[in-house]
Design a protein around this motif. Structure first.
Motif, PDB file in Angstrom:
ATOM      1  N   VAL A 320       0.661  -1.191  -0.076  1.00 31.51           N
ATOM      2  CA  VAL A 320       0.019  -0.106   0.024  1.00 31.51           C
ATOM      3  C   VAL A 320       0.991   1.195  -0.121  1.00 31.51           C
ATOM      4  O   VAL A 320       0.749   2.119  -0.682  1.00 31.51           O
ATOM      5  CB  VAL A 320      -1.006   0.166   1.252  1.00 31.51           C
ATOM      6  CG1 VAL A 320      -1.681   1.254   1.160  1.00 31.51           C
ATOM      7  CG2 VAL A 320      -1.965  -1.198   1.201  1.00 31.51           C
ATOM      8  N   TYR A 321       1.996   1.358   0.650  1.00 28.21           N
ATOM      9  CA  TYR A 321       2.861   2.426   0.841  1.00 28.21           C
ATOM     10  C   TYR A 321       3.423   2.569  -0.394  1.00 28.21           C
ATOM     11  O   TYR A 321       3.408   3.897  -0.921  1.00 28.21           O
ATOM     12  CB  TYR A 321       3.716   2.327   2.167  1.00 28.21           C
ATOM     13  CG  TYR A 321       4.720   3.447   2.096  1.00 28.21           C
ATOM     14  CD1 TYR A 321       4.420   4.650   2.744  1.00 28.21           C
ATOM     15  CD2 TYR A 321       6.110   3.221   1.648  1.00 28.21           C
ATOM     16  CE1 TYR A 321       5.146   5.359   3.049  1.00 28.21           C
ATOM     17  CE2 TYR A 321       6.880   4.391   1.998  1.00 28.21           C
ATOM     18  CZ  TYR A 321       6.482   5.530   2.523  1.00 28.21           C
ATOM     19  OH  TYR A 321       7.213   6.655   2.683  1.00 28.21           O
ATOM     20  N   GLN A 430      -3.841  16.260  -2.670  1.00 28.96           N
ATOM     21  CA  GLN A 430      -2.711  16.648  -1.783  1.00 28.96           C
ATOM     22  C   GLN A 430      -3.128  15.878  -0.444  1.00 28.96           C
ATOM     23  O   GLN A 430      -2.118  15.214   0.259  1.00 28.96           O
ATOM     24  CB  GLN A 430      -2.668  17.969  -1.438  1.00 28.96           C
ATOM     25  CG  GLN A 430      -2.115  18.627  -2.661  1.00 28.96           C
ATOM     26  CD  GLN A 430      -0.586  18.374  -2.705  1.00 28.96           C
ATOM     27  OE1 GLN A 430       0.059  18.051  -1.585  1.00 28.96           O
ATOM     28  NE2 GLN A 430      -0.048  18.676  -3.839  1.00 28.96           N
ATOM     29  N   ALA A 431      -4.320  16.012   0.147  1.00 31.95           N
ATOM     30  CA  ALA A 431      -4.739  15.608   1.471  1.00 31.95           C
ATOM     31  C   ALA A 431      -4.854  13.863   1.431  1.00 31.95           C
ATOM     32  O   ALA A 431      -4.173  13.253   2.404  1.00 31.95           O
ATOM     33  CB  ALA A 431      -5.989  16.359   2.133  1.00 31.95           C
ATOM     34  N   PRO A 432      -5.581  13.350   0.454  1.00 30.04           N
ATOM     35  CA  PRO A 432      -5.694  11.954   0.606  1.00 30.04           C
ATOM     36  C   PRO A 432      -4.366  11.301   0.616  1.00 30.04           C
ATOM     37  O   PRO A 432      -4.065  10.178   0.972  1.00 30.04           O
ATOM     38  CB  PRO A 432      -6.698  11.671  -0.791  1.00 30.04           C
ATOM     39  CG  PRO A 432      -7.297  12.885  -0.876  1.00 30.04           C
ATOM     40  CD  PRO A 432      -6.505  14.059  -0.645  1.00 30.04           C
ATOM     41  N   VAL A 433      -3.482  11.571  -0.386  1.00 29.70           N
ATOM     42  CA  VAL A 433      -2.166  10.867  -0.631  1.00 29.70           C
ATOM     43  C   VAL A 433      -1.483  10.977   0.632  1.00 29.70           C
ATOM     44  O   VAL A 433      -0.640   9.738   1.081  1.00 29.70           O
ATOM     45  CB  VAL A 433      -1.481  11.662  -1.787  1.00 29.70           C
ATOM     46  CG1 VAL A 433      -0.766  12.858  -1.421  1.00 29.70           C
ATOM     47  CG2 VAL A 433      -0.244  10.436  -2.111  1.00 29.70           C
ATOM     48  N   CYS A 437      -0.103   7.821   3.526  1.00 30.56           N
ATOM     49  CA  CYS A 437       0.963   7.709   4.178  1.00 30.56           C
ATOM     50  C   CYS A 437       1.063   7.552   5.582  1.00 30.56           C
ATOM     51  O   CYS A 437       1.936   6.859   6.229  1.00 30.56           O
ATOM     52  CB  CYS A 437       1.940   8.879   3.813  1.00 30.56           C
ATOM     53  SG  CYS A 437       2.721   8.809   1.976  1.00 30.56           S
ATOM     54  N   LEU A 438       0.171   8.367   6.337  1.00 33.38           N
ATOM     55  CA  LEU A 438       0.222   8.388   7.790  1.00 33.38           C
ATOM     56  C   LEU A 438      -0.531   7.138   8.283  1.00 33.38           C
ATOM     57  O   LEU A 438      -0.392   6.568   9.558  1.00 33.38           O
ATOM     58  CB  LEU A 438      -0.687   9.641   8.227  1.00 33.38           C
ATOM     59  CG  LEU A 438       0.235  10.936   8.146  1.00 33.38           C
ATOM     60  CD1 LEU A 438      -0.836  12.071   8.240  1.00 33.38           C
ATOM     61  CD2 LEU A 438       1.301  10.822   9.128  1.00 33.38           C
ATOM     62  N   HIS A 439      -1.663   6.617   7.498  1.00 32.02           N
ATOM     63  CA  HIS A 439      -2.523   5.531   8.183  1.00 32.02           C
ATOM     64  C   HIS A 439      -2.161   4.294   7.604  1.00 32.02           C
ATOM     65  O   HIS A 439      -2.849   3.151   8.198  1.00 32.02           O
ATOM     66  CB  HIS A 439      -3.989   5.947   7.915  1.00 32.02           C
ATOM     67  CG  HIS A 439      -4.258   7.058   8.667  1.00 32.02           C
ATOM     68  ND1 HIS A 439      -5.225   7.022   9.668  1.00 32.02           N
ATOM     69  CD2 HIS A 439      -4.163   8.541   8.652  1.00 32.02           C
ATOM     70  CE1 HIS A 439      -5.404   8.098  10.193  1.00 32.02           C
ATOM     71  NE2 HIS A 439      -4.831   8.941   9.543  1.00 32.02           N
ATOM     72  N   CYS A 440      -1.273   3.921   6.849  1.00 32.09           N
ATOM     73  CA  CYS A 440      -1.193   2.531   6.069  1.00 32.09           C
ATOM     74  C   CYS A 440       0.334   1.912   6.980  1.00 32.09           C
ATOM     75  O   CYS A 440       0.372   0.954   6.827  1.00 32.09           O
ATOM     76  CB  CYS A 440      -0.784   2.505   4.693  1.00 32.09           C
ATOM     77  SG  CYS A 440       0.927   3.310   4.179  1.00 32.09           S
ATOM     78  N   LEU A 448       8.921   8.460   9.727  1.00 33.27           N
ATOM     79  CA  LEU A 448      10.025   7.897   8.671  1.00 33.27           C
ATOM     80  C   LEU A 448       9.113   7.916   7.257  1.00 33.27           C
ATOM     81  O   LEU A 448       9.607   7.911   6.083  1.00 33.27           O
ATOM     82  CB  LEU A 448      10.295   6.758   9.110  1.00 33.27           C
ATOM     83  CG  LEU A 448      11.388   5.822   7.999  1.00 33.27           C
ATOM     84  CD1 LEU A 448      12.557   6.908   8.026  1.00 33.27           C
ATOM     85  CD2 LEU A 448      11.950   4.489   8.701  1.00 33.27           C
ATOM     86  N   ALA A 449       7.949   7.229   7.121  1.00 37.94           N
ATOM     87  CA  ALA A 449       7.221   7.156   6.158  1.00 37.94           C
ATOM     88  C   ALA A 449       6.936   8.609   5.591  1.00 37.94           C
ATOM     89  O   ALA A 449       6.980   8.544   4.298  1.00 37.94           O
ATOM     90  CB  ALA A 449       5.780   6.572   6.567  1.00 37.94           C
ATOM     91  N   MET A 450       6.629   9.518   6.123  1.00 38.29           N
ATOM     92  CA  MET A 450       6.385  10.966   5.649  1.00 38.29           C
ATOM     93  C   MET A 450       7.799  11.525   4.919  1.00 38.29           C
ATOM     94  O   MET A 450       7.820  11.977   3.829  1.00 38.29           O
ATOM     95  CB  MET A 450       5.858  11.712   6.659  1.00 38.29           C
ATOM     96  CG  MET A 450       4.584  11.555   7.118  1.00 38.29           C
ATOM     97  SD  MET A 450       3.207  11.671   5.827  1.00 38.29           S
ATOM     98  CE  MET A 450       3.332  13.375   5.714  1.00 38.29           C
ATOM     99  N   ALA A 451       8.866  10.991   5.670  1.00 37.08           N
ATOM    100  CA  ALA A 451      10.267  11.535   5.370  1.00 37.08           C
ATOM    101  C   ALA A 451      10.653  10.874   4.154  1.00 37.08           C
ATOM    102  O   ALA A 451      11.118  11.390   3.178  1.00 37.08           O
ATOM    103  CB  ALA A 451      11.307  11.437   6.444  1.00 37.08           C
ATOM    104  N   MET A 452      10.385   9.499   3.835  1.00 31.21           N
ATOM    105  CA  MET A 452      10.926   8.961   2.847  1.00 31.21           C
ATOM    106  C   MET A 452       9.777   9.118   1.453  1.00 31.21           C
ATOM    107  O   MET A 452      10.594   9.161   0.515  1.00 31.21           O
ATOM    108  CB  MET A 452      10.949   7.251   3.097  1.00 31.21           C
ATOM    109  CG  MET A 452      11.800   6.877   4.031  1.00 31.21           C
ATOM    110  SD  MET A 452      13.693   7.622   3.958  1.00 31.21           S
ATOM    111  CE  MET A 452      13.869   7.248   2.218  1.00 31.21           C
ATOM    112  N   SER A 453       8.667   9.493   1.911  1.00 37.45           N
ATOM    113  CA  SER A 453       7.635  10.044   0.747  1.00 37.45           C
ATOM    114  C   SER A 453       8.128  11.267   0.176  1.00 37.45           C
ATOM    115  O   SER A 453       8.351  11.343  -1.011  1.00 37.45           O
ATOM    116  CB  SER A 453       6.422  10.044   1.224  1.00 37.45           C
ATOM    117  OG  SER A 453       5.480  10.615   0.391  1.00 37.45           O
TER     118      SER A 453
END
Length: 539
Positions: A320-321, A430-433, A437-440, A448-453
């Motif tokens: 998913v991520y 913008q908001a859904p993507v 990232c935050l909820h998967c 870390l998920a937000m940073a790598m995104s």
């Protein structure tokens, strides 16, 4: 760092001894829930603070872009009539290549330090990390204003990225933790709406200040605007992110870690009285303790690198991520080239006057309303990962068709209408993507998920897209065809997100089964998440 008022100190902590004890039920309850903000804070105030900081971050982007457009080197014609130098380019006599480097130099600091700040959130309070990052931003922007040479300002621009990195990977999880459940995506939309708004304001701000005062004052103004928020990050009671252990103070944890490390690594007979290590006598010598301390530091670093790689592998195998980020990369690839080449393409295709103002105005209006609309629509549909993928794929596909059709038209007014509709739909992503990232991922992996995104969309998205567009245009020499080829990549993005609709997914934001991070980096067993049924943790 979790405050003492959040978790009542145990008797063992008060007297300084090191004991293994079972956590009390009330402690478990406190550790399993998100920390309640201090009384001055309300969720809305926290959102406002983060939105203002985000806007200042992107105001800087607009400021440096404005200086890049308005700056010129000193030139003289054949008759000896010279035009004076202006802006950063004029003051430092920069080539176009050097001037262009300044606009993208912040990427170096952003891409390198984003994963670092995300990982440090496991051992340091994220709110304090934001304070550190904003302090770096403040000093760096002030340094830009005082820069005596090109290389000095280039280094300062890199440090600006370091400041932004601490904020962009941690603010999203904080907002998600504190937003009302029924408005989570809408709050994220308000936060990300500040991106196009901040860039637009910065463009105007940089132009006005540079024209009436000097470009240096624009950067000093940014430093003054950010300074109160940098101080704010240190003086207020810190907040704790969901999914992270309550990090104890260095003063309290040092004796514990020293005893544990010396016992585990040296295997020595150590006497413990109120925490300190006895040196000499039946204890260990000062030389042995020094050698052990060095080995502890090396072991600590290796443990952190090992944990970072384990976290990265978790992200890379999360379908998913990965699918979400791939769609985001393709989406950002097009928008990045639009922002740079859009006005020039519009001028060459439609011979429009003030192309930059037209494209800028459409982007601001559509960016604000589209981003907010995307968040509210997802909340109304039901904030789930599956619904987010449906909204992403649908809005991007229809928006891509609208923009593609716009560039096929010969009429200027028809182009402007279709292009505006397309951008309105595209900004709704913008908001859904970022919600996905935050909820998967589990709460402890969100930074870390937000940073790598962020790293992925810049490295593979908007950074290479502008020069690649230029290469294709030089080869084809047809602005309409080149722009249509670029716009068609939106369909690739929609395709990735459409695949996400069919992937099995569930919201891990409230997953309390994961283990908390131990405050002792040498501990092999992580502290359990406090939900009352995981047993005790070892120090």
């Amino acid at each position: 760092m979790a405050s003492p008022s959040t978790i009542p100190p145990t008797e063992e902590e008060n007297d300084g001894s090191v004991q293994q004890s079972n956590p009390q039920p009330q402690d478990l309850s406190a550790s399993s829930s998100t920390m309640t903000p201090p009384s001055w804070f309300t969720p809305r105030r926290l959102l406002i603070i983060f939105c203002v900081v985000n806007m200042i971050n992107y105001l800087d982007r607009g400021t440096i872009a404005s200086n890049g457009v308005n700056g010129k080197r000193r030139t003289c014609d054949d008759k000896g009539i010279c035009k004076s130098a202006t802006g950063i380019q004029g003051d430092f006599d920069l080539t176009n290549f050097q001037d262009g480097l300044l606009s993208s130099a912040f990427m170096v600091g952003l891409l390198v330090s984003s994963p670092v700040f995300a990982f440090l959130a496991k051992s340091h309070n994220p709110f304090r990390l934001i304070g550190v990052g904003l302090s770096v931003f403040t000093l760096a922007t002030a340094g830009c204003g005082a820069a005596p040479t090109f290389w000095f300002i280039a280094i300062c621009r890199m440090l600006v990225g370091v400041g932004e990195a601490s904020f962009i990977s941690l603010a999203g999880p904080f907002i998600d933790d504190n937003a009302p459940i029924s408005q989570r995506t809408a709050w994220l939309a308000m936060f990300y709406m500040c991106i196009p708004t901040g860039v637009a304001i910065g463009y105007v701000y940089g132009g006005l200040v540079g024209e009436h005062l000097n470009w240096r004052y624009a950067f000093w103004g940014e430093a003054l605007l950010m300074f109160p928020f940098a101080v704010f990050g240190f003086v207020v009671k810190p907040l704790q992110l969901k999914g992270f252990s309550h990090v104890e103070s260095k003063k309290a944890s040092t004796p514990v870690e020293t005893v544990s490390a010396v016992t585990d690594v040296a295997g020595s007979n150590v006497s413990i009285v109120k925490g300190p290590v006895l040196v000499g006598g039946d204890g260990i010598s000062a030389d042995e303790l020094n050698k052990t301390s060095k080995s502890v530091v090396v072991h600590n670093i290796l443990n952190r690198l090992s944990q970072f790689w384990k976290d990265m592998k978790v992200l890379l195998v999360d379908k998913v991520y990965v699918v979400n980020v791939l769609g985001y990369v393709a989406y950002t690839f097009v928008l990045g080239a639009y922002s740079y080449w859009g006005p020039k393409a519009g001028y060459n295709i439609y011979h429009m006057k003030s192309a930059d103002m037209l494209f800028g105005g459409i982007t601001i209006v559509c960016g604000i309303f589209g981003t907010i609309a995307g968040g509210f629509i997802l909340d109304r549909l039901g904030s789930t990962i599956n619904h987010a993928f449906i909204l992403l794929s649908g809005a991007t596909f229809v928006g891509g068709i609208s923009c593609f059709s716009a560039f096929c038209l010969r009429n200027l007014y028809g182009f402007l209408v279709l292009f505006a509709v397309g951008e309105l739909l595209l900004f709704a992503a913008q908001a859904p993507v970022n919600f996905i990232c935050l909820h998967c991922v589990k709460p402890s992996l969100r930074p870390l998920a937000m940073a790598m995104s962020t790293v992925a969309i810049h490295v593979f998205g908007d950074v290479p897209s502008s020069p690649l567009f230029g290469v294709v245009q030089d080869h084809i020499n047809n602005w309409r065809k080149t722009t249509l080829m670029l716009t068609s990549i939106f369909f690739l993005s929609a395709g990735f997100w459409f695949i996400g609709v069919f992937l099995p997914s569930f919201d891990k934001c409230n997953d309390e089964s994961e283990s908390q991070v131990s405050t002792n980096p040498l501990a092999n067993k992580p502290l359990p998440d406090g939900d009352g049924d995981k047993g005790s943790g070892e120090v």
